[in-house]
Design a protein around this motif. Sequence first.
Motif, short mmCIF file in Angstrom:
data_model
loop_
_atom_site.label_atom_id
_atom_site.label_comp_id
_atom_site.label_asym_id
_atom_site.label_seq_id
_atom_site.Cartn_x
_atom_site.Cartn_y
_atom_site.Cartn_z
N UNK A 20 1.17 -10.14 45.16
CA UNK A 20 0.72 -10.73 43.91
C UNK A 20 -0.52 -11.57 44.15
N UNK A 21 -1.38 -11.59 43.15
CA UNK A 21 -2.61 -12.37 43.22
C UNK A 21 -2.71 -13.29 42.01
N UNK A 22 -3.14 -14.50 42.25
CA UNK A 22 -3.37 -15.47 41.17
C UNK A 22 -4.82 -15.93 41.28
N UNK A 23 -5.60 -15.64 40.26
CA UNK A 23 -7.01 -16.03 40.24
C UNK A 23 -7.19 -17.24 39.33
N UNK A 24 -7.86 -18.27 39.85
CA UNK A 24 -8.09 -19.49 39.10
C UNK A 24 -9.52 -19.53 38.58
N UNK A 25 -9.68 -20.18 37.43
CA UNK A 25 -10.98 -20.15 36.76
C UNK A 25 -11.95 -21.21 37.25
N UNK A 26 -11.44 -22.23 37.91
CA UNK A 26 -12.30 -23.35 38.29
C UNK A 26 -12.13 -23.72 39.76
N UNK A 27 -13.17 -24.27 40.31
CA UNK A 27 -13.11 -24.65 41.72
C UNK A 27 -12.23 -25.86 41.96
N UNK A 28 -11.90 -26.59 40.87
CA UNK A 28 -10.97 -27.73 41.02
C UNK A 28 -9.62 -27.26 41.51
N UNK A 29 -9.36 -25.98 41.37
CA UNK A 29 -8.14 -25.37 41.91
C UNK A 29 -7.98 -25.70 43.39
N UNK A 30 -9.13 -25.85 44.08
CA UNK A 30 -9.09 -26.02 45.53
C UNK A 30 -8.39 -27.30 45.96
N UNK A 31 -8.30 -28.28 45.07
CA UNK A 31 -7.64 -29.54 45.45
C UNK A 31 -6.22 -29.60 44.93
N UNK A 32 -5.74 -28.51 44.38
CA UNK A 32 -4.40 -28.47 43.78
C UNK A 32 -3.41 -27.80 44.71
N UNK A 33 -2.25 -28.42 44.87
CA UNK A 33 -1.12 -27.69 45.45
C UNK A 33 -0.66 -26.67 44.42
N UNK A 34 -0.39 -25.45 44.85
CA UNK A 34 -0.08 -24.37 43.93
C UNK A 34 1.29 -23.78 44.22
N UNK A 35 1.90 -23.25 43.18
CA UNK A 35 3.20 -22.63 43.34
C UNK A 35 3.27 -21.28 42.67
N UNK A 36 4.12 -20.44 43.20
CA UNK A 36 4.53 -19.21 42.53
C UNK A 36 5.94 -19.46 41.97
N UNK A 37 6.12 -19.09 40.73
CA UNK A 37 7.38 -19.26 40.02
C UNK A 37 7.81 -17.88 39.52
N UNK A 38 9.09 -17.78 39.15
CA UNK A 38 9.55 -16.54 38.54
C UNK A 38 10.63 -16.85 37.50
N UNK A 39 10.71 -15.94 36.54
CA UNK A 39 11.74 -16.05 35.52
C UNK A 39 12.36 -14.69 35.30
N UNK A 40 13.62 -14.58 35.66
CA UNK A 40 14.37 -13.35 35.46
C UNK A 40 14.96 -13.34 34.05
N UNK A 41 15.27 -12.16 33.53
CA UNK A 41 15.84 -12.08 32.17
C UNK A 41 17.09 -12.95 32.04
N UNK A 42 17.10 -13.79 31.02
CA UNK A 42 18.25 -14.62 30.76
C UNK A 42 18.41 -15.81 31.66
N UNK A 43 17.42 -16.06 32.52
CA UNK A 43 17.53 -17.18 33.46
C UNK A 43 16.35 -18.14 33.29
#
Length: 115
Positions: A20-43
């Motif tokens: 999976x790839x996540x593209x950010x629109x701004x360079x301020x992204x570089x100072x952010x801790x980032x996470x991958x999240x998920x949501x399964x059906x009904x959860x």
Amino acid sequence: QVLLEESGGGLVQAGGSLRLTCAASKSTFRIMAMGWYRQAPGKQRELVAAVRPDGGIIYYLDSVMNRFTISRDSAKNTVYLQMNNLRPEDTAVYYCNGYVNPGDWGKGTLVTVSS
């Protein structure tokens, strides 16, 4: 506000892999801790993995430990989630967002793992 766009999902058989790839629109992204999240059906949405601005790992969900790898390329304003040995229970919509104070959610990318 940083806009985020996820991609790379799809249909895969159990045991397969996706990146999976996540593209950010701004360079301020570089100072952010980032996470991958998920949501399964009904959860509820859950945090799967998180990475510091310097690339250090903050967190992996127990069930994905040693199967998933989060990484980032700050030069490209991008975060990745390499998913190996996928299981049917990994089926969900996957999102990226800030690890601290997540902003608006994007559309996510659907991962479907067949048994």
